[in-house]
Design an enzyme around this catalytic site. Sequence first.
Site, PDB file in Angstrom:
ATOM      1  N   ASP A  67      -4.056  -5.077  -2.192  1.00 13.52           N
ATOM      2  CA  ASP A  67      -5.477  -4.788  -2.445  1.00 13.52           C
ATOM      3  C   ASP A  67      -5.869  -5.093  -3.889  1.00 13.52           C
ATOM      4  O   ASP A  67      -5.010  -5.330  -4.748  1.00 13.52           O
ATOM      5  CB  ASP A  67      -5.801  -3.322  -2.086  1.00 13.52           C
ATOM      6  CG  ASP A  67      -4.729  -2.343  -2.540  1.00 13.52           C
ATOM      7  OD1 ASP A  67      -3.956  -2.694  -3.450  1.00 13.52           O
ATOM      8  OD2 ASP A  67      -4.670  -1.231  -1.993  1.00 13.52           O
ATOM      9  N   GLU A 143      -8.930   3.369   4.302  1.00 12.64           N
ATOM     10  CA  GLU A 143      -9.256   4.784   4.129  1.00 12.64           C
ATOM     11  C   GLU A 143      -9.497   5.457   5.487  1.00 12.64           C
ATOM     12  O   GLU A 143      -9.892   4.790   6.450  1.00 12.64           O
ATOM     13  CB  GLU A 143     -10.540   4.904   3.297  1.00 12.64           C
ATOM     14  CG  GLU A 143     -10.418   4.356   1.886  1.00 12.64           C
ATOM     15  CD  GLU A 143      -9.788   5.355   0.923  1.00 12.64           C
ATOM     16  OE1 GLU A 143      -8.868   6.096   1.325  1.00 12.64           O
ATOM     17  OE2 GLU A 143     -10.216   5.388  -0.244  1.00 12.64           O
TER      18      GLU A 143
END
Length: 241
Positions: A67, A143
């Site tokens: 990421d 998430e």
Amino acid sequence: MRIIIENNYQEMSKKAALMLASQVTLKPESVLGLATGSTPLGMYQELIEMYKHDEIDFSEVSTFNLDEYYGLSPQNKASYHYYMHHNFFKEVNIAPENIHLPDGNAKDILKECQAYEKLIDHSGGIDLQVLGIGANGHIGFNEPASKLNVKTNLVELTEETIADNSRFFAKKEDVPRKAISVGMATILKTNRIILLASGKNKARAIKETVSDYVCTEIPSTLLQTHPQVTLIIDKGAASLL
Ligand code: PGA
């Protein structure tokens, strides 16, 4: 899912470094999936020591990071480009052209996400993926949510993650609210996964990770659908097992 419980952070880091080193020894042209955050720092230090003692050679290795924050340039000290260069790449012999991180500053972010996913595919796939875990069970920046991305995409960070990661920024308001993260399927199609966790603040997430259900509100539970996952955790992270 295999669980290795080490006494402390140092032993966890050493074990992870040994697993990564054995992967590279068995297959010098390994494709490695790499993670950032506080947890893997000790593993990177161990790998740098092994490299300095001629115990590991990264010259044929390729890497893909999980990421990057949206809107941060690679020169920004809080970016994961900077973190990886500073904490690992500049100390070892990975060829710069074999290093890959998503470009959080790309003009066309969705195109960048698709191109990154394609690059991973064209590499032949990730042999060994290193993961950390958020206190909320996030994996990469996937998430907790009712829907998770399959492939690399732009994601919104949760308030919990923004608060957790604010320690790397001058102030909380500086933490980007978005990031590029590889998707859950991108992670689940890697050949082998090692997940590192240290400290009691990860104990709840680890307990959920090894529970007998999967749920997108705790993304790490999806790792139970992967055939080759090893958790390398210290006593603190294992304290609720
Ligand atoms: P940490 O982050 O290693 O800094 O705790 C892990 C993660 O958020 O995935």
